[in-house]
Design a protein around this motif. Sequence first.
Motif, short mmCIF file in Angstrom:
data_model
loop_
_atom_site.label_atom_id
_atom_site.label_comp_id
_atom_site.label_asym_id
_atom_site.label_seq_id
_atom_site.Cartn_x
_atom_site.Cartn_y
_atom_site.Cartn_z
N ASN A 1 0.89 -1.22 0.05
CA ASN A 1 -0.08 0.14 -0.07
C ASN A 1 0.89 1.18 0.01
O ASN A 1 1.41 1.38 0.74
N LYS A 2 0.74 2.18 -1.12
CA LYS A 2 1.72 3.27 -0.87
C LYS A 2 1.20 4.41 -0.23
O LYS A 2 2.13 5.05 0.01
N ILE B 1 1.47 4.07 3.12
CA ILE B 1 2.27 3.82 4.06
C ILE B 1 3.83 3.66 3.18
O ILE B 1 4.27 2.60 2.80
N TYR B 2 4.45 5.00 3.02
CA TYR B 2 5.34 5.16 2.21
C TYR B 2 6.71 5.11 2.92
O TYR B 2 7.82 5.13 2.44
N TRP B 3 6.81 4.59 4.16
CA TRP B 3 7.96 4.64 5.13
C TRP B 3 8.23 3.27 5.50
O TRP B 3 7.03 2.55 5.42
N PRO B 4 9.13 2.69 5.84
CA PRO B 4 9.42 1.42 6.14
C PRO B 4 8.78 1.06 7.73
O PRO B 4 8.98 1.98 8.48
N ILE B 5 8.04 -0.05 7.50
CA ILE B 5 7.57 -0.72 8.95
C ILE B 5 7.66 -2.02 9.36
O ILE B 5 7.94 -2.86 8.27
N HIS B 6 8.05 -2.40 10.42
CA HIS B 6 8.60 -3.69 10.76
C HIS B 6 7.33 -4.52 10.60
O HIS B 6 6.08 -3.97 10.83
N LYS B 7 7.78 -5.74 10.43
CA LYS B 7 6.37 -6.63 10.24
C LYS B 7 5.63 -6.81 11.61
O LYS B 7 4.44 -7.15 11.69
N ASN B 8 6.34 -6.47 12.71
CA ASN B 8 5.48 -6.73 14.09
C ASN B 8 5.12 -5.22 14.48
O ASN B 8 4.79 -5.14 15.73
N TYR C 1 0.11 9.29 -5.47
CA TYR C 1 -0.26 8.05 -4.35
C TYR C 1 -0.88 8.81 -2.99
O TYR C 1 -1.47 8.20 -2.28
N LEU C 2 -0.70 10.08 -2.77
CA LEU C 2 -0.87 10.56 -1.23
C LEU C 2 -1.85 11.79 -1.46
O LEU C 2 -1.89 12.53 -0.89
N ARG C 3 -2.78 11.70 -2.25
CA ARG C 3 -3.51 12.93 -2.63
C ARG C 3 -4.44 12.90 -1.45
O ARG C 3 -5.13 14.19 -1.10
N ASN C 4 -4.79 11.84 -0.92
CA ASN C 4 -5.91 12.05 0.11
C ASN C 4 -4.81 12.35 1.78
O ASN C 4 -5.64 12.21 2.59
N PRO D 1 -3.37 5.63 7.70
CA PRO D 1 -2.00 6.15 7.38
C PRO D 1 -2.31 7.46 6.47
O PRO D 1 -1.10 8.16 6.23
N GLN D 2 -3.44 7.68 6.09
CA GLN D 2 -3.71 8.84 5.33
C GLN D 2 -3.72 10.06 6.38
O GLN D 2 -3.39 11.26 5.71
N ASN D 3 -3.51 9.87 7.61
CA ASN D 3 -3.53 11.01 8.46
C ASN D 3 -2.10 10.99 9.14
O ASN D 3 -2.02 11.66 10.23
N ILE D 4 -1.14 10.32 8.42
CA ILE D 4 0.16 10.14 9.07
C ILE D 4 1.40 10.92 7.85
O ILE D 4 1.04 10.58 6.85
N PHE D 5 2.13 11.84 8.32
CA PHE D 5 3.23 12.32 7.86
C PHE D 5 4.54 11.72 8.26
O PHE D 5 4.65 12.19 9.35
N VAL D 6 5.63 11.30 7.52
CA VAL D 6 6.77 10.88 8.12
C VAL D 6 8.01 11.87 7.49
O VAL D 6 7.77 11.61 6.22
N GLY D 7 8.61 12.66 7.99
CA GLY D 7 9.74 13.46 7.19
C GLY D 7 10.84 12.70 6.71
O GLY D 7 10.95 11.46 6.68
#
Length: 214
Positions: free
Chosen positions: A43-44, A46-53, A200-203, A59-65
């Motif tokens: 899913n684009k 979530i454009y940042w790396p996330i551990h499987k656990n 991908y992040l229009r929303n 995610p549309q309400n999250i921004f990571v710099g």
Amino acid sequence: MKSVLKKILYYLFPFIKAYIDFSYSITNKVTLWDFVRFRFLSNKNIYWPIHKNSEVTHPQNIFVGINSNAGTRPGCYLQGNGGIYIGNYVHFASNIGIISGNHDVYNQMQHVNQEVRIGDYCWIGMNVVILPGVVLGTRTIVGAGSIVTKSFSDGYCVLAGNPAKIIKYLNKDKFIPTQFKTEYYGFIPKSKFHHFSKKYLRNNKYLNDNEQLK
């Protein structure tokens, strides 16, 4: 046969180089498979790396710099109900909870949402929980096991305890801001993020008013 092999190698080498460049931009290890999975499967939003656990909601309400590792270690929970803004070069340890919405005290079927903002160069220790409405200013360090219930928007301090309070003020003049040679928003090179976000992040609630993307 040679032409087919040549095309495969021509494609693979830039891809491997892109992964190597990306690896230099993040402090925690992200596998090649994670990089491939994002490029082709994930899913684009979530454009940042996330551990499987680790887990991310809304995610549309999250921004990571830039070059922030929000969730690459296990056990992290980013609950984006009310919005989570994470600045540049933010470092997360394991088992961190960022909560931006909670149940109403009189009606637990109703959520009360409040944005959480984490400033540039913050360092969040292991087993920290940050509750709705909290704002942490630049270079706030949160000690392991802390529960952050209120804002420390001035930054340049060390927090610890439950509820967290300032145990040390930091000298701004001694602070050395990090800047890597390669800069990425999650998996995306800084130079390509504007185009990526429009596609991908229009929303995403933070894109329109984020000055660093303009």
